[in-house]
Design a protein around this motif. Structure first.
Motif, PDB file in Angstrom:
ATOM      1  N   CYS A   1       0.855  -1.185   0.000  1.00  0.00           N
ATOM      2  CA  CYS A   1       0.000   0.000   0.000  1.00  0.00           C
ATOM      3  C   CYS A   1       0.888   1.231   0.000  1.00  0.00           C
ATOM      4  O   CYS A   1       1.955   1.230   0.623  1.00  0.00           O
ATOM      5  CB  CYS A   1      -0.880  -0.013   1.255  1.00  0.00           C
ATOM      6  SG  CYS A   1      -1.895   1.457   1.493  1.00  0.00           S
TER       7      CYS A   1
ATOM      8  N   LYS B   1       4.197   1.016   2.437  1.00  0.00           N
ATOM      9  CA  LYS B   1       4.264  -0.144   3.331  1.00  0.00           C
ATOM     10  C   LYS B   1       4.835  -1.335   2.584  1.00  0.00           C
ATOM     11  O   LYS B   1       4.341  -1.707   1.521  1.00  0.00           O
ATOM     12  CB  LYS B   1       2.874  -0.510   3.875  1.00  0.00           C
ATOM     13  CG  LYS B   1       2.484   0.278   5.109  1.00  0.00           C
ATOM     14  CD  LYS B   1       2.158   1.689   4.809  1.00  0.00           C
ATOM     15  CE  LYS B   1       0.714   1.883   4.525  1.00  0.00           C
ATOM     16  NZ  LYS B   1       0.213   3.136   4.198  1.00  0.00           N
TER      17      LYS B   1
ATOM     18  N   TYR C   1      -3.254  -6.958   9.705  1.00  0.00           N
ATOM     19  CA  TYR C   1      -2.748  -5.988   8.729  1.00  0.00           C
ATOM     20  C   TYR C   1      -1.299  -6.285   8.383  1.00  0.00           C
ATOM     21  O   TYR C   1      -0.903  -6.264   7.216  1.00  0.00           O
ATOM     22  CB  TYR C   1      -2.884  -4.549   9.251  1.00  0.00           C
ATOM     23  CG  TYR C   1      -2.421  -3.537   8.231  1.00  0.00           C
ATOM     24  CD1 TYR C   1      -3.267  -3.133   7.211  1.00  0.00           C
ATOM     25  CD2 TYR C   1      -1.133  -3.012   8.267  1.00  0.00           C
ATOM     26  CE1 TYR C   1      -2.850  -2.220   6.252  1.00  0.00           C
ATOM     27  CE2 TYR C   1      -0.701  -2.108   7.316  1.00  0.00           C
ATOM     28  CZ  TYR C   1      -1.561  -1.714   6.310  1.00  0.00           C
ATOM     29  OH  TYR C   1      -1.134  -0.823   5.347  1.00  0.00           O
TER      30      TYR C   1
ATOM     31  N   TRP D   1      -1.181  -9.074   6.086  1.00  0.00           N
ATOM     32  CA  TRP D   1      -1.622  -8.644   4.757  1.00  0.00           C
ATOM     33  C   TRP D   1      -0.481  -7.970   4.000  1.00  0.00           C
ATOM     34  O   TRP D   1      -0.271  -8.233   2.815  1.00  0.00           O
ATOM     35  CB  TRP D   1      -2.821  -7.714   4.895  1.00  0.00           C
ATOM     36  CG  TRP D   1      -3.270  -7.139   3.586  1.00  0.00           C
ATOM     37  CD1 TRP D   1      -4.055  -7.744   2.643  1.00  0.00           C
ATOM     38  CD2 TRP D   1      -2.949  -5.848   3.067  1.00  0.00           C
ATOM     39  NE1 TRP D   1      -4.230  -6.902   1.572  1.00  0.00           N
ATOM     40  CE2 TRP D   1      -3.566  -5.735   1.811  1.00  0.00           C
ATOM     41  CE3 TRP D   1      -2.192  -4.780   3.554  1.00  0.00           C
ATOM     42  CZ2 TRP D   1      -3.458  -4.589   1.020  1.00  0.00           C
ATOM     43  CZ3 TRP D   1      -2.090  -3.644   2.773  1.00  0.00           C
ATOM     44  CH2 TRP D   1      -2.715  -3.558   1.519  1.00  0.00           C
TER      45      TRP D   1
END
Length: 112
Positions: free
Chosen positions: A36, A64, A100, A103
């Motif tokens: 992201c 990220k 997260y 992910w």
């Protein structure tokens, strides 16, 4: 791959304009180097460059990625970036939502 917070990195970089920021964000996510990228316009930067104090309006990227992909991300950022010396500062995540973090690791997995 572990979802450890120590594996996730936040890489900061500034861009001269929204178009450059969007192109970099799309490339980095598209190439699975970043999970992201947040694009924050309206950043005012004051810095010393070639012996003089400069001031510019820039766009900040919050990228990220993982520790495993950080070096490749920085190399690609440098190749695509219009600045002679682009900002690339990585910060280690020391915590966060486990799902997260997992992910981020999944989205940046190198499938080669």
């Amino acid at each position: 791959m572990s979802a450890s917070s120590h594996n996730v990195r936040l890489v900061l970089s500034t861009c001269p304009d929204p178009q450059t920021a969007d192109a970099l964000a799309s490339s980095l996510v598209g190439e699975r180097l970043a999970a992201c990228v947040n694009v924050l316009p309206g950043v005012k930067s004051t810095y010393r460059w070639k012996g003089e104090v400069a001031r510019d309006e820039e766009v900040l990227l919050l990228i990220k990625t993982t520790a495993d992909r950080q070096e490749a991300l920085v190399e690609r950022l440098r190749a695509l970036h219009p600045y002679e010396l682009p900002e690339a500062v990585a910060v280690e995540a020391v915590g966060g939502l486990a799902a997260y973090l997992a992910w981020v690791a999944e989205q940046t997995r190198d499938d080669d």
